[in-house]
Design an enzyme around this catalytic site. Structure first.
Site, short mmCIF file in Angstrom:
data_model
loop_
_atom_site.label_atom_id
_atom_site.label_comp_id
_atom_site.label_asym_id
_atom_site.label_seq_id
_atom_site.Cartn_x
_atom_site.Cartn_y
_atom_site.Cartn_z
N GLU A 564 0.85 -1.22 0.00
CA GLU A 564 0.00 0.06 -0.09
C GLU A 564 0.96 1.17 -0.14
OE1 GLU A 564 -3.15 0.08 2.76
OE2 GLU A 564 -4.01 -1.76 2.09
N GLU A 651 -12.26 1.72 2.20
CA GLU A 651 -12.05 1.08 3.78
C GLU A 651 -12.53 2.23 4.53
OE1 GLU A 651 -7.92 2.06 5.01
OE2 GLU A 651 -7.68 3.14 3.15
P1 C2E Z 1 -4.09 3.10 6.58
O1 C2E Z 1 -3.22 2.50 5.96
O2 C2E Z 1 -5.26 4.00 5.85
O3 C2E Z 1 -5.12 2.10 7.62
C1 C2E Z 1 -6.41 2.11 7.78
C2 C2E Z 1 -6.61 2.98 8.91
O4 C2E Z 1 -7.96 3.06 8.94
C3 C2E Z 1 -6.27 2.00 10.28
O5 C2E Z 1 -5.75 2.86 11.24
C4 C2E Z 1 -7.49 1.33 10.70
O6 C2E Z 1 -7.60 1.08 11.83
C5 C2E Z 1 -8.57 2.51 10.33
N1 C2E Z 1 -9.79 1.97 10.15
C6 C2E Z 1 -10.04 0.73 9.35
N2 C2E Z 1 -11.45 0.96 9.29
C7 C2E Z 1 -12.08 1.87 9.74
C8 C2E Z 1 -13.35 2.37 10.08
O7 C2E Z 1 -14.39 1.81 9.81
N3 C2E Z 1 -13.48 3.38 10.96
C9 C2E Z 1 -12.58 4.24 11.23
N4 C2E Z 1 -12.79 5.41 11.94
N5 C2E Z 1 -10.98 3.88 11.00
C10 C2E Z 1 -11.03 2.77 10.43
P2 C2E Z 1 -4.73 2.83 12.15
O8 C2E Z 1 -4.36 1.17 12.30
O9 C2E Z 1 -4.74 3.57 13.20
O10 C2E Z 1 -3.26 3.29 11.02
C11 C2E Z 1 -3.34 4.75 10.73
C12 C2E Z 1 -2.40 4.56 9.56
O11 C2E Z 1 -1.20 4.59 10.02
C13 C2E Z 1 -2.73 3.88 8.47
O12 C2E Z 1 -3.62 4.32 7.61
C14 C2E Z 1 -1.28 3.69 7.89
O13 C2E Z 1 -1.19 4.77 6.89
C15 C2E Z 1 -0.15 4.10 9.21
N6 C2E Z 1 0.38 2.80 9.42
C16 C2E Z 1 -0.22 1.88 10.21
N7 C2E Z 1 0.45 0.51 10.14
C17 C2E Z 1 1.85 1.16 9.61
C18 C2E Z 1 2.96 0.60 9.21
O14 C2E Z 1 3.29 -0.77 9.60
N8 C2E Z 1 3.89 1.04 8.45
C19 C2E Z 1 3.44 2.34 7.77
N9 C2E Z 1 4.36 3.04 7.06
N10 C2E Z 1 2.40 3.06 8.18
C20 C2E Z 1 1.40 2.18 8.92
MG MG Z 2 -6.06 4.13 3.90
MG MG Z 3 -3.20 1.24 4.31
#
Ligand code: C2E
Ligand code: MG
Ligand code: MG
Length: 694
Positions: A564, A651
């Site tokens: 991604e 998503e």
């Molecule tokens: P992302 O890649 O767009 O991941 C989706 C985010 O949306 C995730 O937040 C997920 O928990 C959240 N999400 C999914 N479904 C829903 C929903 O129905 N409602 C709401 N309100 N939120 C939902 P998360 O886990 O807090 O991660 C946030 C961002 O941090 C991610 O967005 C990604 O850009 C980054 N991230 C997370 N893990 C990694 C990683 O291992 N490496 C890198 N480079 N970035 C990461």
């Molecule tokens: Mg996303």
């Molecule tokens: Mg993502």
């Protein structure tokens, strides 16, 4: 306003002379009196609508020539008619005064009818509206009453490159080591104080003056002089093109500031290397650090502010208009900040497009600073909006290093960076706390990586066709020993900033691969995993080989690990992203565009790069009412993706309505809290076994 109401000021130390003129004019106008230049300036500052000034030349405290020069330097008074009162038409001084901008002369003994006529003539003349540059020299012009005074020097620059002095003020002579009495003798002898500039410094001085004369652009630079007592001095000075000129001559006004006055035998020789910034002529980083330190130490009881500012996306200006234009903007910006701090503090260029200043809090005029920056932007003549952001640190902890204070100002500035509407931010306690919290994260990150505190969470991605999870997204969580679970929103951007994300991403990819291999070993059905690839990693030259090595280690194929990427990578560097994505796809990876629509370049990216999956975040779309605009946009985007042969994933799906809408719109996959939140591996497996039906 009819003529009767015009304000006329008479400046003369001779009371009899003043009252004589007053009586002639007072039937027709409002007449005011001042006994010397200092009083006159104070009056004019309060009464900028004054229409005419009569001005004696010889006066105590501030004489007529200095007053004349100061007024002509102010855009407000550049056009103000000034009649010089002179002892005789033979006087040499008259010629000098004319060149400095005197409008007319009246000779003693006055012929009152003539004087009145002259006044009436000048009062009816139309006057040009002055274009007033904020942050112009006005602060300096009226600063005479303050403790810090500055010397004035009007230099005549001829076309053949030679220079001479048309005028120097008593303060300037004092800086060069002469007494007030000697000043008069110097003037009478027609002395040229340029001889105080030592031979080895003269050429650079001539070049600076020549540049101001030619470019008509203000410039700040240092001037080296040798005092009468042979002591070497460095004066920081600001040069501006003066108002009067003809074909062969240009007049340049230099204002030498006593604030940074220092003897070269003393502290100046302690300065490492070059002292001045080569391009702009103001202090460089080291000199600024030293002079700001000295300022704070010299006035231990005063409160100070230290600020930094820079130009938003300065690189773009250089790219679009060329470095010459970029350089000229930097020079103008340097001069404007030098003008702003003149007589009030110190400034310097810290590097690239970052400038800093330090001045007394009571002298600091934020509105003036911002106005000056806006004015510069408006008057560049570029079809480009120059956006400047300022960070201001009120010096609370005086003992801190100046570099640390600059860091604090920078931190404040970083909070408004990229914000078009907010051009400044103060460093304050909440900001300090947020920064400390960030600092703690940064302190702990390495240990967290070593102790396995970063853990893998998985969020299922459902197919709307097959009505079951077809893959999952790997999302990091930090299990902090004291703070509990920390969400990635708190640390990812920090790690991108300090590039620690390279380590973390590799670590997460490895966890994902290990889990995939583990599933295979346990005989479970294959379930591809999407991992996030930060834009920092995307541009690493060994990205492909690193990923391939990882897959090999766990005996996996690229189809199992999906990547991604966000469109911010495209914004950073489209060319590089095109190259990187080609390499990755050639190696067999499927590329997903994450958070499509959250940036500015979504459609460009689709146009330029072949990508496999489009991830649309429902949270960026707002309310998805039936037949709403959001619904229309969503439908359109899904159609574009389909016609480009891309798979679509929605998503952030939280409601049943969204789900049904997406199904009817033909969206392929969905991911969201409606179905499942991200969860640790064991929960995830349990979830897969008892999957909810859509
Ligand atoms: P992302 O890649 O767009 O991941 C989706 C985010 O949306 C995730 O937040 C997920 O928990 C959240 N999400 C999914 N479904 C829903 C929903 O129905 N409602 C709401 N309100 N939120 C939902 P998360 O886990 O807090 O991660 C946030 C961002 O941090 C991610 O967005 C990604 O850009 C980054 N991230 C997370 N893990 C990694 C990683 O291992 N490496 C890198 N480079 N970035 C990461
Ligand atoms: Mg996303
Ligand atoms: Mg993502």
């Amino acid at each position: 306003m009819d003529n009767k109401e015009k304000k006329i000021l008479i400046v003369d130390d001779d009371e009899t002379s003043r009252s004589l003129i007053r009586q002639t004019l007072c039937d027709y106008h409002h007449v005011y009196e001042a006994a010397d230049g200092v009083e006159a300036l104070a009056f004019l500052q309060r009464n900028p609508d004054t229409a005419l000034v009569f001005m004696d030349i010889l006066m105590p405290r501030m004489d007529g020539l200095e007053l004349l020069v100061r007024l002509r330097l102010s855009p407000k008074f550049r056009e103000l008619p000034i009649i010089m009162l002179s002892a005789s038409s033979e006087d040499d001084v008259n010629q000098k005064a004319t060149r400095l901008g005197a409008t007319r002369f009246a000779y003693k003994p006055y012929r009152m009818a003539l004087l009145l006529q002259m006044a009436e003539d000048l009062l009816v003349l139309p006057r040009k509206e002055a274009d007033i540059a904020p942050g112009s020299l006005d602060a300096f012009i009226f600063s005479r009453s303050q403790a810090i005074d500055s010397g004035i020097l009007i230099i005549e620059a001829r076309e053949d490159g030679t220079l001479s002095t048309l005028y120097f003020s008593p303060t300037y002579a004092m800086l060069c080591g002469y007494t007030a009495r000697e000043y008069n003798a110097l003037v009478a002898a027609g002395s040229d104080l340029l001889t105080t500039i030592p031979g080895d410094h003269y050429d650079s001085f001539r070049m600076s003056v020549g540049m101001i004369a030619e470019e008509k652009m203000p410039m700040a630079f240092y001037m080296h002089v040798q005092r009468q007592d042979r002591q070497a001095l460095t004066l920081s000075c600001l040069g501006e093109h003066y108002m009067v000129e003809d074909d062969e001559h240009s007049l340049v006004c230099l204002i030498a500031d006593t604030q940074e006055l220092e003897t070269e035998r003393g502290s100046a020789s302690d300065l490492p290397g070059e002292r001045l910034d080569r391009l702009t002529g103001i202090s460089n980083r080291d000199t600024f650090f030293l002079s700001a330190r000295r300022l704070l130490d010299e006035y231990p009881d005063d409160k100070f502010v230290l600020g930094t500012f820079d130009i938003d996306r300065f690189k773009v200006i250089n790219d679009v208009y060329g470095t010459q234009v970029g350089d000229s903007i930097l020079v103008q910006l340097a001069a404007s900040v030098a003008r702003e701090v003149l007589g009030k503090g110190v400034c310097g260029r810290l590097g690239a497009d970052v400038f800093a200043f330090c001045m007394r809090e009571e002298d600091f005029d934020l509105e003036g600073l911002l106005q000056g920056q806006r004015f510069l932007s408006d008057n560049l003549g570029l079809a480009y909006n120059l956006v400047i952001h300022n960070g201001i640190y009120p010096v609370i902890e005086r003992e801190a290093e100046i570099a640390t204070m600059c860091d604090r100002a920078n931190m404040a500035r970083s909070t408004v960076k990229g914000d078009f509407n907010k051009r400044y931010a103060y460093y304050d306690e909440p900001m300090r706390e947020a920064i400390l919290a960030e600092q703690e994260i940064l302190n702990d990150m390495q240990k967290a990586l070593e102790t396995g505190a970063f853990v893998l969470y998985l969020q299922p991605i459902y197919s709307l066709n097959f009505e079951k999870p077809v893959s999952a997204e790997a999302l990091v969580r930090w299990k902090h020993p004291e703070k509990g679970i920390i969400e990635p929103g708190k640390f990812i951007s920090l790690f991108e900033h300090n590039r620690f994300i390279t380590n973390l991403d590799h670590y997460m990819w490895e966890l994902a691969c290990r889990y995939l291999a583990d599933r295979r070993e346990r005989g479970l059905a294959p379930l591809p995993i999407s991992v996030n690839v930060s834009r920092i990693n995307l541009f690493q030259p060994d990205l492909v080989s690193d990923l391939m090595a990882l897959l090999q280690k766990y005996d996996l194929t690229p189809s199992m690990l999906r990547l991604e990427i966000t469109e911010t990578a495209y914004m950073d560097d489209p060319e590089q992203l095109i190259t990187a994505s080609e390499k990755l796809r050639k190696a067999g990876f499927k590329l997903h565009v994450d958070d499509f629509g959250s940036g500015y370049s979504s459609l460009h990216m689709l146009k330029d790069i072949p990508l496999d999956v489009l991830k649309l975040d429902m949270r960026f779309l707002g309310d998805l009412e039936p037949s709403s605009r959001a619904a229309t946009v969503l439908l359109g985007v899904i159609r574009i993706a389909q016609s480009l042969g891309m798979v679509t994933v929605a998503e952030g799906v939280e409601t049943r309505f969204q789900l049904e809408f997406l199904r009817s719109a033909g969206c392929d996959n969905i991911q969201g809290f409606l179905l499942a939140k991200p969860m640790p591996i064991d929960e995830f497996e349990f979830f897969l076994d008892s999957c909810p039906i859509l």
